[in-house]
Structures are given as structure tokens and as C-alpha cells.
Write a protein that holds these residues in place. Structure first.
Motif, PDB file in Angstrom:
ATOM      1  N   GLU A   1      -0.636   8.996  -9.254  1.00 17.13           N
ATOM      2  CA  GLU A   1      -0.389   8.585 -10.642  1.00 17.13           C
ATOM      3  C   GLU A   1       0.422   9.603 -11.432  1.00 17.13           C
ATOM      4  O   GLU A   1       1.098   9.249 -12.387  1.00 17.13           O
ATOM      5  CB  GLU A   1      -1.729   8.389 -11.370  1.00 17.13           C
TER       6      GLU A   1
ATOM      7  N   GLN B   1       3.581  -3.859 -10.584  1.00 21.78           N
ATOM      8  CA  GLN B   1       2.775  -4.168  -9.409  1.00 21.78           C
ATOM      9  C   GLN B   1       2.732  -5.686  -9.232  1.00 21.78           C
ATOM     10  O   GLN B   1       2.191  -6.391 -10.082  1.00 21.78           O
ATOM     11  CB  GLN B   1       1.381  -3.604  -9.672  1.00 21.78           C
TER      12      GLN B   1
ATOM     13  N   VAL C   1       6.265  -2.582  -6.747  1.00 21.17           N
ATOM     14  CA  VAL C   1       5.436  -2.389  -5.551  1.00 21.17           C
ATOM     15  C   VAL C   1       4.596  -3.648  -5.340  1.00 21.17           C
ATOM     16  O   VAL C   1       4.214  -4.303  -6.308  1.00 21.17           O
ATOM     17  CB  VAL C   1       4.521  -1.142  -5.670  1.00 21.17           C
TER      18      VAL C   1
ATOM     19  N   ASN D   1       1.484  -3.965  -4.203  1.00 16.38           N
ATOM     20  CA  ASN D   1       0.104  -3.796  -4.673  1.00 16.38           C
ATOM     21  C   ASN D   1      -0.102  -2.355  -5.139  1.00 16.38           C
ATOM     22  O   ASN D   1       0.846  -1.560  -5.138  1.00 16.38           O
ATOM     23  CB  ASN D   1      -0.895  -4.202  -3.574  1.00 16.38           C
ATOM     24  N   ALA D   2      -1.328  -2.033  -5.483  1.00 15.97           N
ATOM     25  CA  ALA D   2      -1.599  -0.741  -6.138  1.00 15.97           C
ATOM     26  C   ALA D   2      -1.242   0.456  -5.259  1.00 15.97           C
ATOM     27  O   ALA D   2      -1.399   0.401  -4.042  1.00 15.97           O
ATOM     28  CB  ALA D   2      -3.071  -0.667  -6.516  1.00 15.97           C
ATOM     29  N   TYR D   3      -0.796   1.507  -5.904  1.00 19.27           N
ATOM     30  CA  TYR D   3      -0.621   2.784  -5.204  1.00 19.27           C
ATOM     31  C   TYR D   3      -1.870   3.630  -5.472  1.00 19.27           C
ATOM     32  O   TYR D   3      -2.562   3.427  -6.476  1.00 19.27           O
ATOM     33  CB  TYR D   3       0.658   3.494  -5.662  1.00 19.27           C
TER      34      TYR D   3
ATOM     35  N   CYS E   1       7.812  -9.554 -11.966  1.00 22.19           N
ATOM     36  CA  CYS E   1       8.478  -9.044 -10.762  1.00 22.19           C
ATOM     37  C   CYS E   1       9.447 -10.079 -10.200  1.00 22.19           C
ATOM     38  O   CYS E   1      10.574  -9.745  -9.824  1.00 22.19           O
ATOM     39  CB  CYS E   1       7.443  -8.672  -9.693  1.00 22.19           C
TER      40      CYS E   1
ATOM     41  N   ASP F   1       1.126  -7.880  -7.445  1.00 23.47           N
ATOM     42  CA  ASP F   1      -0.102  -8.685  -7.414  1.00 23.47           C
ATOM     43  C   ASP F   1      -0.747  -8.807  -8.794  1.00 23.47           C
ATOM     44  O   ASP F   1      -1.688  -9.569  -8.973  1.00 23.47           O
ATOM     45  CB  ASP F   1      -1.102  -8.147  -6.369  1.00 23.47           C
ATOM     46  N   ARG F   2      -0.222  -8.058  -9.775  1.00 25.80           N
ATOM     47  CA  ARG F   2      -0.748  -8.156 -11.137  1.00 25.80           C
ATOM     48  C   ARG F   2       0.272  -8.725 -12.107  1.00 25.80           C
ATOM     49  O   ARG F   2      -0.071  -9.347 -13.088  1.00 25.80           O
ATOM     50  CB  ARG F   2      -1.108  -6.756 -11.648  1.00 25.80           C
TER      51      ARG F   2
ATOM     52  N   SER G   1       0.842  -1.203   0.000  1.00 25.76           N
ATOM     53  CA  SER G   1       0.000   0.000   0.000  1.00 25.76           C
ATOM     54  C   SER G   1       0.882   1.260   0.000  1.00 25.76           C
ATOM     55  O   SER G   1       0.861   2.054   0.937  1.00 25.76           O
ATOM     56  CB  SER G   1      -0.919   0.034   1.219  1.00 25.76           C
TER      57      SER G   1
END
Ligand code: 5GP
Ligand code: MN
Length: 342
Positions: A68, A78, A59, A61-63, A86, A80-81, A31
Motif C-alpha cells: 500500500e 481494482q 488490477v 483484484n486486491a494487492y 475499469c 472486482d470492485r 493477485s
């Protein structure tokens, strides 16, 4: 004059790691906030300007969307995506730069990959109790932000001239967000010398304030109203209000179309009440209760967060998690909160 924070041998040991590396992975915490993103993007840009290639920012997860606009943010990966990408970058990087976190636990699934990575590791952070095995650890809990440390690091490396406007914007953002727009932990003269340098580099602080703090949805503003009117419970000690607790269930969060970043700042609000110096926000997450603790002055919350809520953080700003129901978290908190006043 900005005094030299790092010891000479710390700088030379970090520079040696950077010199030897070609590929670099910059990692920051779950986060990611303004300081995490700002320090990572500034550092990544600096390393690219030094000729490092490739330099990736990862990262967990999303910022939040209000970050942006940060220069370079759209290239951030990211985990988790883009898990496989990564993992490959971490495995193959010559150097892993860990910014704004003190333990592999703070980067989720990337933690184990970081521990297993063969590249050298450099940590620059301002959280207490660094717990990352690394070749060089620059841990300065008294710093306002990791962005401050990145600025000082670049300057003490003799490369102030490499700091350009995009880097300055990233660094300013972390200084601003980690001090609540210079309203806490911000009474160091050096901080304003750094800000002054950043303004000279063309940073427009008023525009950055607007981009970060004035970008909420109508629902988010209504959520604040809902929290303060319906959900804030106040507790007294010595006949005065001393502590505010706000809880939000997932049903309530859905009602206000809750997005990542929407909770930002809400936890601080009860401390606007005279005499209140502790504040807690608990919100239901997918598989846990996420808790934020804030305090003022000589009333630490990080040890309490670590002792009862699997967390930690800074003296006046900490977080944690509870694995159970929201009611369970509240019950535990109310049972133990007396310790905060001992
Ligand atoms: P926030 O309440 O804004 O999520 O977090 C405030 C600070 O508490 C962060 O800067 C971080 O240092 C710390 N923190 C937040 N969540 C956790 C957590 O789950 N574990 C630990 N160890 N620290 C946390
Ligand atoms: Mn930080």
C-alpha cells in the motif's frame, strides 16, 4: 555499464505507440505482487511525466496491504470492485500497456476486455511464451523482473533523467521481491548496476525490505509455524529428501485469519532443508485449489504446472489451479510427481 537489452527497433516501435497515445491504461496480473505493482506504478508515473493524460493503473483484484505504501498505489483501480469504471477505461484507452503477464487469462475478467479493446497494445514481460496479440511485445524471460525491463526500457528510450525517487522505489521493490531479496535468479552483474542507480536516486533498500517483508500479523507467523510443524510432507528420492508439500484447507486458513499475501514465502521454506529442491504449496480457495510450485537449479516446474494444474510460470517459480477438492489435488500431484524426477 548496463548493456542494451532491447533491440533498437523494439524501442522505436514502443516509443511510436507511446507518442501517438493520450490516454493510457496500465494492466497487470491477478493477485498482483511486488513486481506487478512496482512495474505498473513506475510505468504509469513515467507515462504521466511524458505528458500522457489520463494514465490509469488497473488490477484484476486486491494487492496485498504490504504494498500500500508504494507511490501511487492508492489510486490503482481494482476491477472486482470498480468493474464499470475499469471497463470504460479499457474501452477508451489509446494505449494499453500490459506488464508482468503473458496471457489474457492472467488478468481474469479484464482479459476479454483487453482482447476487445480498440487501443494499441504494448506488452513488457518476463514470462515465457507470450500469448497476447499486441502491436509491440517486449518479452524477455531471462530478466529478473518486469521492473528490470521497465528500468531498461526507460533508459534505452533516453529518459533515465526522468526516473525520480518514487519511480525508483517502485522499481526496486519489484527487483527485490522477484528475486527473493536477491537470493535467486539474481546472479547478473547488471542487476546490481541497476540497484546502484536506484540507491543513488535515494532508495532506502533497508526501509523497503522492512516495509515488504516485516509487516506480517502474529497470526501469519503462527501460520508459518503450523505449516512447518503440522502440514509439511517430505518426499525422498535416492535416499534423500527432495520435495516438500504443504497443504492448507480453508478451515485452517480461517483459523489463522488468512489475508491476501499471507501465503507469500511459505512455499519456499521446505527448500531450506538440505537436498530439497522442489516445493509445493496447495491452498483451498473459494472455488478452486490454488497451487504454487518452486524449485532450484535445473529442475523446471512450469511445464509440470501447465500439464497437470492449468498453470505455468517461470522455470523455478510457477503456479496453477485445480478444480476439485484439496484431497483430489494432492492425489493427482502424488500420482504425477515422479515425472519431476525424470
Ligand atoms: P505464485 O506461486 O507466487 O502465485 O506464482 C509464481 C509464478 O507462477 C507467477 O509469477 C506466475 O508466473 C506463475 N503463476 C501463478 N499462478 C499461475 C496460474 O494460475 N497460471 C499461470 N499460467 N501461471 C501462474
Ligand atoms: Mn514478475
Amino acid at each position: 555499464m548496463i548493456y542494451e537489452l532491447f533491440q533498437r527497433q523494439e524501442i522505436s516501435s514502443a516509443l511510436r505507440l507511446i507518442d501517438r497515445a493520450e490516454s493510457v491504461a496500465v494492466l497487470t496480473h491477478m493477485s498482483p505482487d511486488g513486481d506487478a505493482m512496482g512495474s505498473s506504478l513506475a510505468m504509469a508515473r513515467y507515462l504521466s511525466l511524458l505528458g500522457k493524460e489520463p494514465v490509469a493503473v488497473l488490477v484484476p483484484n486486491a494487492y496485498p496491504s504490504f504494498l500500500e505504501w508504494l507511490p501511487g498505489a492508492t489510486e490503482v483501480l481494482q476491477a472486482d470492485r470498480q468493474a464499470d469504471e475499469c471497463a470504460t477505461i479499457i474501452r477508451e484507452a489509446d494505449l494499453l500497456v500490459c506488464l508482468d503477464f503473458n496471457s489474457p487469462k492472467r488478468i481474469g475478467k479484464l482479459g476479454d476486455q483487453l482482447i476487445g479493446a480498440k487501443g494499441h497494445k504494448l506488452v513488457i514481460d518476463h514470462h515465457t511464451g507470450p500469448d497476447i496479440e499486441a502491436d509491440c511485445v517486449l518479452s524477455y524471460p531471462t530478466a529478473t523482473s518486469t521492473c528490470e525491463l521497465v528500468f531498461r526500457f526507460i533508459c534505452q528510450s533516453g529518459n533515465f533523467k526522468l526516473i525520480d525517487n518514487p519511480m525508483a522505489e517502485c522499481i526496486y521493490t519489484g527487483l527485490m521481491t522477484d528475486t527473493g531479496n536477491f537470493s535467486y535468479n539474481s546472479n547478473h552483474a547488471d542487476l546490481y548496476s541497476i540497484v546502484s542507480e536506484l540507491l543513488r536516486l535515494g532508495v532506502n533498500k533497508d526501509v523497503i525490505y522492512d516495509r515488504v517483508f516485516n509487516t506480517y500479523s502474529p497470526e501469519r507467523l503462527r501460520l508459518v509455524g503450523f505449516c512447518l510443524y503440522h502440514k509439511m510432507k517430505l518426499f525422498k528420492r535416492d535416499k534423500r529428501w527432495r520435495l516438500g508439500l504443504i497443504t492448507l484447507s480453508s478451515q485452517e486458513l480461517r483459523r489463522f485469519n488468512f489475508q491476501s499475501g499471507d501465503a507469500e514465502g511459505i512455499v519456499n521454506m521446505p527448500m531450506q532443508i538440505a537436498d530439497v529442491y522442489y516445493s509445493v504449496l496447495m491452498r483451498e480457495d473459494v472455488d478452486k485449489i490454488k497451487i504454487s510450485f518452486r524449485s532450484q537449479g535445473d529442475h523446471p516446474v512450469n511445464e509440470f504446472a501447465a500439464k497437470y494444474f492449468n498453470g505455468g510460470g517461470h522455470k523455478n517459480a510457477a503456479g496453477g489451479e485445480f478444480y476439485g477438492t484439496l484431497d483430489g489435488a494432492v492425489k493427482l500431484f502424488e500420482q504425477k510427481m515422479g515425472e519431476l524426477f525424470e
